[in-house]
Write a protein that holds these residues in place. Sequence first.
Motif, PDB file in Angstrom:
ATOM      1  N   ALA A  35      26.217  -8.615   2.899  1.00 12.28           N
ATOM      2  CA  ALA A  35      25.722  -8.896   1.546  1.00 12.28           C
ATOM      3  C   ALA A  35      24.499  -9.811   1.596  1.00 12.28           C
ATOM      4  N   LEU A  36      24.539 -10.815   2.465  1.00  8.07           N
ATOM      5  CA  LEU A  36      23.388 -11.701   2.603  1.00  8.07           C
ATOM      6  C   LEU A  36      22.166 -10.940   3.110  1.00  8.07           C
ATOM      7  N   LEU A  37      22.363 -10.092   4.101  1.00 12.71           N
ATOM      8  CA  LEU A  37      21.242  -9.354   4.679  1.00 12.71           C
ATOM      9  C   LEU A  37      20.654  -8.341   3.699  1.00 12.71           C
ATOM     10  N   LEU A  38      21.443  -7.932   2.716  1.00 10.26           N
ATOM     11  CA  LEU A  38      20.901  -7.062   1.665  1.00 10.26           C
ATOM     12  C   LEU A  38      19.889  -7.806   0.790  1.00 10.26           C
ATOM     13  N   GLY A  39      19.882  -9.126   0.893  1.00  9.50           N
ATOM     14  CA  GLY A  39      18.916  -9.919   0.148  1.00  9.50           C
ATOM     15  C   GLY A  39      17.501  -9.817   0.689  1.00  9.50           C
ATOM     16  N   VAL A  40      17.351  -9.353   1.926  1.00  2.92           N
ATOM     17  CA  VAL A  40      16.019  -9.255   2.525  1.00  2.92           C
ATOM     18  C   VAL A  40      15.099  -8.336   1.719  1.00  2.92           C
ATOM     19  N   PRO A  41      15.532  -7.119   1.348  1.00  3.57           N
ATOM     20  CA  PRO A  41      14.625  -6.286   0.532  1.00  3.57           C
ATOM     21  C   PRO A  41      14.350  -6.873  -0.851  1.00  3.57           C
ATOM     22  N   LEU A  42      15.267  -7.663  -1.365  1.00  3.67           N
ATOM     23  CA  LEU A  42      15.042  -8.286  -2.667  1.00  3.67           C
ATOM     24  C   LEU A  42      13.878  -9.273  -2.615  1.00  3.67           C
ATOM     25  N   ILE A  43      13.711  -9.924  -1.481  1.00  7.20           N
ATOM     26  CA  ILE A  43      12.586 -10.843  -1.303  1.00  7.20           C
ATOM     27  C   ILE A  43      11.275 -10.075  -1.458  1.00  7.20           C
ATOM     28  N   ASP A  44      11.210  -8.905  -0.813  1.00  4.07           N
ATOM     29  CA  ASP A  44      10.010  -8.073  -0.921  1.00  4.07           C
ATOM     30  C   ASP A  44       9.779  -7.627  -2.358  1.00  4.07           C
ATOM     31  N   ALA A  45      10.839  -7.239  -3.032  1.00  3.28           N
ATOM     32  CA  ALA A  45      10.712  -6.783  -4.417  1.00  3.28           C
ATOM     33  C   ALA A  45      10.214  -7.910  -5.315  1.00  3.28           C
ATOM     34  N   LEU A  46      10.702  -9.118  -5.089  1.00  2.00           N
ATOM     35  CA  LEU A  46      10.252 -10.252  -5.894  1.00  2.00           C
ATOM     36  C   LEU A  46       8.773 -10.555  -5.645  1.00  2.00           C
ATOM     37  N   LEU A  47       8.346 -10.489  -4.383  1.00  2.42           N
ATOM     38  CA  LEU A  47       6.941 -10.736  -4.066  1.00  2.42           C
ATOM     39  C   LEU A  47       6.049  -9.678  -4.710  1.00  2.42           C
ATOM     40  N   LEU A  48       6.454  -8.422  -4.616  1.00  2.21           N
ATOM     41  CA  LEU A  48       5.674  -7.340  -5.222  1.00  2.21           C
ATOM     42  C   LEU A  48       5.597  -7.494  -6.740  1.00  2.21           C
ATOM     43  N   THR A  49       6.716  -7.826  -7.349  1.00  2.80           N
ATOM     44  CA  THR A  49       6.753  -8.019  -8.802  1.00  2.80           C
ATOM     45  C   THR A  49       5.841  -9.174  -9.216  1.00  2.80           C
ATOM     46  N   ALA A  50       5.916 -10.283  -8.496  1.00  2.01           N
ATOM     47  CA  ALA A  50       5.074 -11.433  -8.834  1.00  2.01           C
ATOM     48  C   ALA A  50       3.594 -11.094  -8.684  1.00  2.01           C
ATOM     49  N   THR A  51       3.263 -10.325  -7.643  1.00  2.00           N
ATOM     50  CA  THR A  51       1.870  -9.925  -7.432  1.00  2.00           C
ATOM     51  C   THR A  51       1.387  -9.027  -8.559  1.00  2.00           C
ATOM     52  N   ALA A  52       2.191  -8.047  -8.914  1.00  2.00           N
ATOM     53  CA  ALA A  52       1.813  -7.122  -9.986  1.00  2.00           C
ATOM     54  C   ALA A  52       1.690  -7.846 -11.320  1.00  2.00           C
ATOM     55  N   VAL A  53       2.629  -8.724 -11.618  1.00  2.00           N
ATOM     56  CA  VAL A  53       2.582  -9.476 -12.878  1.00  2.00           C
ATOM     57  C   VAL A  53       1.334 -10.350 -12.915  1.00  2.00           C
ATOM     58  N   ASP A  54       1.030 -10.999 -11.806  1.00  2.02           N
ATOM     59  CA  ASP A  54      -0.154 -11.847 -11.726  1.00  2.02           C
ATOM     60  C   ASP A  54      -1.419 -11.059 -12.060  1.00  2.02           C
ATOM     61  N   LEU A  55      -1.525  -9.867 -11.499  1.00  2.25           N
ATOM     62  CA  LEU A  55      -2.721  -9.045 -11.733  1.00  2.25           C
ATOM     63  C   LEU A  55      -2.764  -8.459 -13.142  1.00  2.25           C
ATOM     64  N   THR A  56      -1.625  -8.027 -13.644  1.00  5.23           N
ATOM     65  CA  THR A  56      -1.621  -7.423 -14.983  1.00  5.23           C
ATOM     66  C   THR A  56      -1.840  -8.467 -16.077  1.00  5.23           C
ATOM     67  N   ARG A  57      -1.631  -9.720 -15.776  1.00  4.50           N
ATOM     68  CA  ARG A  57      -1.905 -10.794 -16.740  1.00  4.50           C
ATOM     69  C   ARG A  57      -3.374 -11.202 -16.723  1.00  4.50           C
ATOM     70  N   GLY A  58      -4.165 -10.497 -15.917  1.00  5.17           N
ATOM     71  CA  GLY A  58      -5.599 -10.748 -15.936  1.00  5.17           C
ATOM     72  C   GLY A  58      -6.115 -11.631 -14.821  1.00  5.17           C
ATOM     73  N   GLU A  59      -5.278 -12.008 -13.895  1.00  3.53           N
ATOM     74  CA  GLU A  59      -5.735 -12.827 -12.766  1.00  3.53           C
ATOM     75  C   GLU A  59      -6.738 -12.021 -11.943  1.00  3.53           C
TER      76      GLU A  59
END
Length: 186
Positions: A35-59
Amino acid sequence: MIVVLIVAAEFAFWAVLAAGLAVRYLLRMRRTSAALLLGVPLIDALLLTATAVDLTRGEEPTFAHGLAALYLGFTIAYGHSVIAWADRHVAYRFGGGPKPAAVTLYGMERAREEWRVWSRTLIAVVISLVVLECLIWATENAGDADGGVDPLRASEGAALRVLGIHGIVALAYTIWPKRAPADAGS
């Protein structure tokens, strides 16, 4: 801010990996470890989401945004093998597993291995390029169609250069295979 998130994602990757393996081999809790190791892909998803949100907000796009996409491609393509490598070493050290073999390949076996690893790099680059194109699309649709995507395009070029250099290395091992050292006794 994105650079901080990339560093945090890298730190989180190793922290989650260490926690998952510690729970598996020190506490002998395999399900909790999984269960802990399943958290590894979630880290990637969070980074991708933060990057996309940053750009779509006009950064304004920067190389850091591109680096986030490159990081994502690398972790998807190489993450499983890094986790398996760490698992073998921790299993040996703390779980009574067999000692990981130190494999040195020569000749065409080495060339095949180099091409196998290159294929992972190819996967990493393809994933990175797809993510970068999506970020470029999102940036342009957010109203920044005035050429502000140049850093993202530069990241695409960097990914393709890495793929090319890695391909040259694999090709070199194919053309000039590494020879096994001569026995000292012969």
